[in-house]
Design an enzyme around this catalytic site. Structure first.
Site, PDB file in Angstrom:
ATOM      1  N   ASP A  40      -1.923  13.499 -57.276  1.00 53.29           N
ATOM      2  CA  ASP A  40      -2.261  12.990 -58.591  1.00 53.29           C
ATOM      3  C   ASP A  40      -3.153  11.745 -58.400  1.00 53.29           C
ATOM      4  OD1 ASP A  40      -2.015  12.498 -61.344  1.00 53.29           O
ATOM      5  OD2 ASP A  40      -0.293  11.178 -61.018  1.00 53.29           O
TER       6      ASP A  40
ATOM      7  N   ASP B 151      -3.971   9.043 -61.449  1.00 52.76           N
ATOM      8  CA  ASP B 151      -3.521   7.921 -62.290  1.00 52.76           C
ATOM      9  C   ASP B 151      -2.060   7.580 -61.983  1.00 52.76           C
ATOM     10  OD1 ASP B 151      -5.814   7.449 -64.354  1.00 52.76           O
ATOM     11  OD2 ASP B 151      -5.593   9.618 -64.188  1.00 52.76           O
TER      12      ASP B 151
ATOM     13  N   ASN C 215      -4.484  15.306 -64.354  1.00 54.92           N
ATOM     14  CA  ASN C 215      -4.429  15.886 -65.695  1.00 54.92           C
ATOM     15  C   ASN C 215      -5.450  15.217 -66.606  1.00 54.92           C
ATOM     16  OD1 ASN C 215      -2.524  17.838 -65.350  1.00 54.92           O
ATOM     17  ND2 ASN C 215      -0.929  16.880 -66.592  1.00 54.92           N
ATOM     18  N   ASN C 216      -6.240  14.323 -66.033  1.00 59.84           N
ATOM     19  CA  ASN C 216      -7.131  13.496 -66.839  1.00 59.84           C
ATOM     20  C   ASN C 216      -8.553  14.040 -66.827  1.00 59.84           C
ATOM     21  OD1 ASN C 216      -8.623  11.473 -67.999  1.00 59.84           O
ATOM     22  ND2 ASN C 216      -7.581   9.807 -66.930  1.00 59.84           N
TER      23      ASN C 216
ATOM     24  N   LYS D 161      -1.125  20.129 -64.934  1.00 60.39           N
ATOM     25  CA  LYS D 161       0.225  20.078 -64.364  1.00 60.39           C
ATOM     26  C   LYS D 161       1.245  19.930 -65.482  1.00 60.39           C
ATOM     27  CE  LYS D 161      -1.206  16.524 -62.203  1.00 60.39           C
ATOM     28  NZ  LYS D 161      -1.356  15.259 -61.476  1.00 60.39           N
TER      29      LYS D 161
ATOM     30  N   ASP E 119       3.231  10.412 -59.578  1.00 58.34           N
ATOM     31  CA  ASP E 119       4.085   9.345 -60.118  1.00 58.34           C
ATOM     32  C   ASP E 119       4.927   9.806 -61.306  1.00 58.34           C
ATOM     33  OD1 ASP E 119       1.689   9.494 -61.762  1.00 58.34           O
ATOM     34  OD2 ASP E 119       2.410   7.687 -62.748  1.00 58.34           O
TER      35      ASP E 119
HETATM   36 MG   LIG Z   1      -0.060  10.167 -62.808  1.00 54.96          MG
END
Ligand SMILES: [Mg+2]
Length: 310
Positions: free
Chosen positions: A30, A32, A64-65, A223, A249
């Site tokens: 990941d 962020d 996911n961004n 995700k 995270d």
């Molecule tokens: Mg994250």
């Protein structure tokens, strides 16, 4: 592997460390909350990835961004001193494009998402509808004109849209009445951590409104979507999922996704999940195999210089 309490990677014995490091070839990470948060970078996070790459591990970032472009992402990595190729970054807009190609999708798409997200789909050649992008008059007449549309939309896509409105959701729902219209979700995060201890509503609850109203399950290319897992496994030619380490995270996004795909999982506490939340979690789908303070601990695990405060 036997499922017990997650172990801190720096509390493993020498022998356990060696076995862990030898147990994976590929890292899906990941971004962020792991490499950086909204405003600040996670100190020395990039050292963890550099150490992994030096140890011969293949690193791919799965975020996911889609609100920022891959180029922006690569440039921010570069500023932190880590070279990341554009192909090493996966985000939902791009995964949706690959998915649509795989199913040979043809037709109009109605999109509720950010401008960069829509740009990725347009660049891939898809024809999009969106809006309304202005307020409508408060009357059923005006609402009807906005949401009843006869154009042959065959997919509704929903991701993060900072200007999401009720008319957009109502319009999407009307398209979904057509039996061939697909419902596709990108990021489905229920909450988005934006500052320490501050979570805002993510796109997930809005996507849930469409799922509930249409009675249709969404195909999810962010995700922890099953469709994203299948796509990644196929495209990255992953034949032994247990030799993949998923780093993230968020329990509901990253750890659930990793567990669902059969990957090993490492939670880092530098983003949206605290040690207390990790310790309180009991669902086997959400408890990681390992945890660490930050991904910088991975550099230490691999025998590189210890963190300055230790
Ligand atoms: Mg994250």
């Amino acid at each position: 592997m036997e499922r017990g309490k997650p172990q801190h990677i720096l509390q493993l014995s020498e022998e356990q460390r060696r076995r862990f490091v030898d147990s994976f070839d590929r890292v899906l990470s990941d971004i962020d909350g792991v490499v950086w948060n909204v405003e600040s970078s996670v100190p020395r996070a990039v050292d963890g990835y550099a150490a992994l790459q030096r140890a011969g591990k293949d690193v791919v970032f799965v975020t996911n961004n889609s609100v920022r472009t891959v180029d922006q992402c690569v440039r921010r990595f570069e500023k932190l001193g880590l070279h990341v190729a554009p192909q090493q970054v996966w985000h939902p807009a791009q995964s949706i494009v690959l998915y649509l190609r795989d199913i040979q999708f043809e037709g109009l798409i109605y999109v509720i998402a950010s401008a960069p997200f829509k740009a990725v789909l347009r660049e891939a050649g898809y024809q999009l509808l969106d809006g309304p992008n202005e307020f409508i008059e408060e009357s059923y007449d005006s609402l009807a004109k906005t949401i009843f549309d006869r154009q042959p939309v065959r997919a509704v896509i929903i991701d993060v849209d900072f200007n999401l409105t009720s008319p957009k959701l109502l319009r999407a729902h009307m398209y979904l009445r057509h039996p061939e219209c697909l419902l596709i979700g990108g990021a489905t995060d229920r909450l988005l951590p934006v500052a320490k201890g501050v979570n805002i509503i993510g796109p997930g609850p809005f996507a849930s409104i469409l799922v509930e109203a249409s009675g249709q399950q969404a195909l999810t290319l962010g995700k922890p979507g099953r469709e994203l897992g299948e796509l990644l496994i196929k495209r990255l030619k992953i034949s032994e999922p247990h030799r993949v380490l998923m780093v993230g995270d968020m329990l509901a996004q990253d750890i659930r996704f990793g567990r669902q795909c059969g990957f090993q999982t490492l939670l880092v506490l530098s983003g949206g999940c605290s040690l207390e939340q990790l310790q309180a979690e009991t669902s086997p789908d959400l408890v990681p195999d390992y945890y660490a303070d930050t991904v910088a601990d991975v550099a230490q695990l691999l025998g590189e210089e210890p963190k300055s405060h230790v």
